[in-house]
Scaffold this active site. Structure first.
Site, mmCIF file in Angstrom:
data_model
loop_
_atom_site.group_PDB
_atom_site.id
_atom_site.type_symbol
_atom_site.label_atom_id
_atom_site.label_comp_id
_atom_site.label_asym_id
_atom_site.label_seq_id
_atom_site.Cartn_x
_atom_site.Cartn_y
_atom_site.Cartn_z
ATOM 1 N N LYS A 99 0.839 -1.211 0.000
ATOM 2 C CA LYS A 99 0.000 0.000 0.000
ATOM 3 C C LYS A 99 0.874 1.261 0.000
ATOM 4 O O LYS A 99 0.658 2.166 -0.791
ATOM 5 C CB LYS A 99 -0.914 0.028 1.239
ATOM 6 C CG LYS A 99 -1.876 -1.141 1.325
ATOM 7 C CD LYS A 99 -2.787 -1.030 2.530
ATOM 8 C CE LYS A 99 -2.090 -1.074 3.881
ATOM 9 N NZ LYS A 99 -1.405 -2.375 4.169
ATOM 10 N N ARG A 157 -9.677 1.379 8.407
ATOM 11 C CA ARG A 157 -9.172 0.062 8.749
ATOM 12 C C ARG A 157 -10.236 -0.746 9.503
ATOM 13 O O ARG A 157 -10.000 -1.881 9.868
ATOM 14 C CB ARG A 157 -7.933 0.247 9.628
ATOM 15 C CG ARG A 157 -6.950 -0.867 9.582
ATOM 16 C CD ARG A 157 -5.761 -0.483 10.443
ATOM 17 N NE ARG A 157 -4.843 0.349 9.729
ATOM 18 C CZ ARG A 157 -3.598 -0.014 9.409
ATOM 19 N NH1 ARG A 157 -3.147 -1.190 9.735
ATOM 20 N NH2 ARG A 157 -2.811 0.800 8.778
ATOM 21 N N ARG A 199 11.831 -6.170 5.241
ATOM 22 C CA ARG A 199 11.703 -4.714 5.079
ATOM 23 C C ARG A 199 12.606 -3.937 6.028
ATOM 24 O O ARG A 199 12.746 -4.257 7.196
ATOM 25 C CB ARG A 199 10.261 -4.284 5.330
ATOM 26 C CG ARG A 199 10.124 -2.754 5.374
ATOM 27 C CD ARG A 199 8.720 -2.277 5.287
ATOM 28 N NE ARG A 199 7.892 -2.761 6.374
ATOM 29 C CZ ARG A 199 6.587 -2.532 6.457
ATOM 30 N NH1 ARG A 199 5.984 -1.842 5.516
ATOM 31 N NH2 ARG A 199 5.885 -3.002 7.476
ATOM 32 N N ARG A 227 11.408 -1.735 11.272
ATOM 33 C CA ARG A 227 10.315 -1.116 12.019
ATOM 34 C C ARG A 227 10.036 -1.899 13.297
ATOM 35 O O ARG A 227 10.132 -3.123 13.313
ATOM 36 C CB ARG A 227 9.041 -1.117 11.154
ATOM 37 C CG ARG A 227 8.727 0.223 10.561
ATOM 38 C CD ARG A 227 7.634 0.195 9.534
ATOM 39 N NE ARG A 227 6.347 -0.338 9.963
ATOM 40 C CZ ARG A 227 5.242 -0.257 9.223
ATOM 41 N NH1 ARG A 227 5.277 0.356 8.050
ATOM 42 N NH2 ARG A 227 4.114 -0.773 9.645
ATOM 43 N N ARG A 248 -0.858 -8.135 13.756
ATOM 44 C CA ARG A 248 -1.384 -7.217 12.734
ATOM 45 C C ARG A 248 -2.177 -7.980 11.678
ATOM 46 O O ARG A 248 -3.242 -7.533 11.241
ATOM 47 C CB ARG A 248 -0.229 -6.439 12.082
ATOM 48 C CG ARG A 248 0.347 -5.359 13.000
ATOM 49 C CD ARG A 248 1.795 -5.029 12.651
ATOM 50 N NE ARG A 248 1.932 -4.440 11.340
ATOM 51 C CZ ARG A 248 3.038 -4.522 10.595
ATOM 52 N NH1 ARG A 248 4.096 -5.195 11.031
ATOM 53 N NH2 ARG A 248 3.089 -3.954 9.422
HETATM 54 P P1 AP5 Z 1 4.776 -1.533 1.894
HETATM 55 O O1 AP5 Z 1 4.482 -0.731 0.683
HETATM 56 O O2 AP5 Z 1 5.431 -0.857 3.048
HETATM 57 O O3 AP5 Z 1 3.468 -2.318 2.392
HETATM 58 P P2 AP5 Z 1 2.182 -1.821 3.177
HETATM 59 O O4 AP5 Z 1 1.020 -2.506 2.560
HETATM 60 O O5 AP5 Z 1 2.151 -0.323 3.249
HETATM 61 O O6 AP5 Z 1 2.462 -2.484 4.585
HETATM 62 P P3 AP5 Z 1 2.572 -1.889 6.037
HETATM 63 O O7 AP5 Z 1 3.212 -2.965 6.858
HETATM 64 O O8 AP5 Z 1 3.236 -0.547 6.056
HETATM 65 O O9 AP5 Z 1 1.071 -1.732 6.410
HETATM 66 P P4 AP5 Z 1 0.497 -1.600 7.805
HETATM 67 O O10 AP5 Z 1 -0.951 -1.498 7.541
HETATM 68 O O11 AP5 Z 1 0.911 -2.688 8.740
HETATM 69 O O12 AP5 Z 1 1.209 -0.335 8.421
HETATM 70 P P5 AP5 Z 1 0.736 1.155 8.656
HETATM 71 O O13 AP5 Z 1 1.949 1.953 8.580
HETATM 72 O O14 AP5 Z 1 -0.428 1.498 7.819
HETATM 73 O O15 AP5 Z 1 5.648 -2.797 1.429
HETATM 74 C C1 AP5 Z 1 6.144 -3.739 2.365
HETATM 75 C C2 AP5 Z 1 7.512 -4.254 1.880
HETATM 76 O O16 AP5 Z 1 7.332 -4.954 0.652
HETATM 77 C C3 AP5 Z 1 8.518 -3.130 1.586
HETATM 78 O O17 AP5 Z 1 9.810 -3.550 1.946
HETATM 79 C C4 AP5 Z 1 8.420 -2.926 0.068
HETATM 80 O O18 AP5 Z 1 9.618 -2.446 -0.476
HETATM 81 C C5 AP5 Z 1 8.104 -4.361 -0.398
HETATM 82 N N1 AP5 Z 1 7.274 -4.390 -1.606
HETATM 83 C C6 AP5 Z 1 6.230 -3.571 -1.918
HETATM 84 N N2 AP5 Z 1 5.693 -3.922 -3.112
HETATM 85 C C7 AP5 Z 1 6.410 -4.991 -3.559
HETATM 86 C C8 AP5 Z 1 6.340 -5.809 -4.724
HETATM 87 N N3 AP5 Z 1 5.411 -5.597 -5.691
HETATM 88 N N4 AP5 Z 1 7.226 -6.824 -4.846
HETATM 89 C C9 AP5 Z 1 8.161 -7.058 -3.883
HETATM 90 N N5 AP5 Z 1 8.302 -6.307 -2.754
HETATM 91 C C10 AP5 Z 1 7.417 -5.285 -2.594
HETATM 92 O O19 AP5 Z 1 0.181 1.079 10.164
HETATM 93 C C11 AP5 Z 1 1.059 0.835 11.234
HETATM 94 C C12 AP5 Z 1 0.274 0.811 12.547
HETATM 95 O O20 AP5 Z 1 -0.358 2.102 12.774
HETATM 96 C C13 AP5 Z 1 -0.881 -0.170 12.629
HETATM 97 O O21 AP5 Z 1 -0.456 -1.473 12.968
HETATM 98 C C14 AP5 Z 1 -1.721 0.465 13.747
HETATM 99 O O22 AP5 Z 1 -1.133 0.242 14.996
HETATM 100 C C15 AP5 Z 1 -1.604 1.943 13.423
HETATM 101 N N6 AP5 Z 1 -2.663 2.441 12.521
HETATM 102 C C16 AP5 Z 1 -2.456 2.973 11.285
HETATM 103 N N7 AP5 Z 1 -3.625 3.311 10.719
HETATM 104 C C17 AP5 Z 1 -4.595 2.987 11.620
HETATM 105 C C18 AP5 Z 1 -6.009 3.065 11.592
HETATM 106 N N8 AP5 Z 1 -6.671 3.564 10.523
HETATM 107 N N9 AP5 Z 1 -6.701 2.603 12.671
HETATM 108 C C19 AP5 Z 1 -6.054 2.102 13.757
HETATM 109 N N10 AP5 Z 1 -4.703 1.991 13.827
HETATM 110 C C20 AP5 Z 1 -3.984 2.421 12.764
#
Ligand code: AP5
Length: 229
Positions: free
Chosen positions: A17, A93, A130, A162, A173
């Site tokens: 994402k 979410r 990552r 991270r 998660r």
């Molecule tokens: P990446 O693009 O970082 O993936 P992502 O889908 O963004 O995954 P995240 O782990 O960041 O999502 P998340 O939902 O856990 O975290 P968030 O920051 O939103 O890619 C991942 C890896 O794969 C990278 O190394 C990338 O290079 C690689 N990659 C990408 N595409 C690829 C491809 N095509 N091929 C190969 N490799 C690839 O949230 C973090 C925390 O914040 C949550 O756990 C929660 O505690 C809190 N939070 C955030 N939003 C909310 C909400 N709305 N409500 C409640 N809590 C929330």
């Protein structure tokens, strides 16, 4: 002038994402709103918000609804978002968050919600590998590290794993994703907003697939760009 857009990317942790929202934000010239990035920046700056959310993020727990909505409403109220729209990453979410977003945007719904589909065994590998820059958030992996000694190629910041990419937090998660976030797929399907796209393969190819479906939706009509409250 390039028309704005109001997009949401869904997908389990590690689906790509963040990677794809950054690209879509540049392509459609719309703000990339990542709730995860907002909360990590707050933790880094040791703000009051950061103190409130730190324990939830570290443990892979969802941050309480009220805290999330306060941050999101404030961000959606800024001029760039009102004028150009947004690409939302990590929000909504839960169905509760999606209902509130729909109320905020009423009477015009988002243009498109895309579910980035990647099998669990693939995201597990991606998350374990990552590494991220603590300053600019740039993504690296153990397979494709920065050129020099875990120092960011873009800004010179420190590149680390991270806090929530530990095995226990990843498992938590992913469990929460299945229970609280996956129901959003049906919720948006019922409202005729959802398209599913494979998030596997070369990131450039994934971007091409996304742009194709978004442009198709834009060509089919509808309101694009920001909103007025
Ligand atoms: P990446 O693009 O970082 O993936 P992502 O889908 O963004 O995954 P995240 O782990 O960041 O999502 P998340 O939902 O856990 O975290 P968030 O920051 O939103 O890619 C991942 C890896 O794969 C990278 O190394 C990338 O290079 C690689 N990659 C990408 N595409 C690829 C491809 N095509 N091929 C190969 N490799 C690839 O949230 C973090 C925390 O914040 C949550 O756990 C929660 O505690 C809190 N939070 C955030 N939003 C909310 C909400 N709305 N409500 C409640 N809590 C929330």
């Amino acid at each position: 002038m390039v028309p704005g857009s109001r997009l949401i990317l869904l997908g389990k942790q590690g689906a790509g994402k963040g990677t794809q929202c950054t690209r879509l934000s540049r392509h459609y010239v719309v703000p990339h709103i990542s709730t995860g990035d907002m909360f990590r920046a707050a933790i880094k700056s040791r703000s009051e918000l950061g103190n409130r959310v730190k324990q939830y993020i570290g443990g892979g727990e969802l941050i309480p609804y009220e805290i999330v909505m306060e941050a999101v409403v404030e961000r959606l109220d800024q001029d760039d978002t009102k004028a150009r729209g947004f690409v939302l990453d990590g929000f909504p979410r839960t169905v509760h968050q999606a209902e509130t977003l729909a109320d905020i945007l009423d009477p015009v719904p988002v243009d498109l919600v895309i579910d980035l589909e990647v099998p669990t065994q693939v995201v597990l590998k991606r998350l374990a590998a990552r590494r991220v820059c603590t300053d600019c958030g740039a993504n690296y992996s153990t397979d494709v590290p920065p050129k020099f000694d875990w120092t960011c190629d873009n800004c010179g910041g420190e590149v680390i794993q991270r806090d929530d990419d530990t095995q226990a937090a990843i498992q938590r998660r992913l469990d929460l994703y299945e229970r609280r976030t996956a129901p959003l797929i049906a919720w948006y399907q019922e409202r005729d907003r959802l398209v599913k796209i494979s998030g596997r393969g070369d990131p450039d190819k994934v971007t091409d697939r996304l742009i194709e479906v978004i442009d198709k939706r834009r060509a089919a009509g509808g309101r694009h760009g920001g909103y007025r409250r």
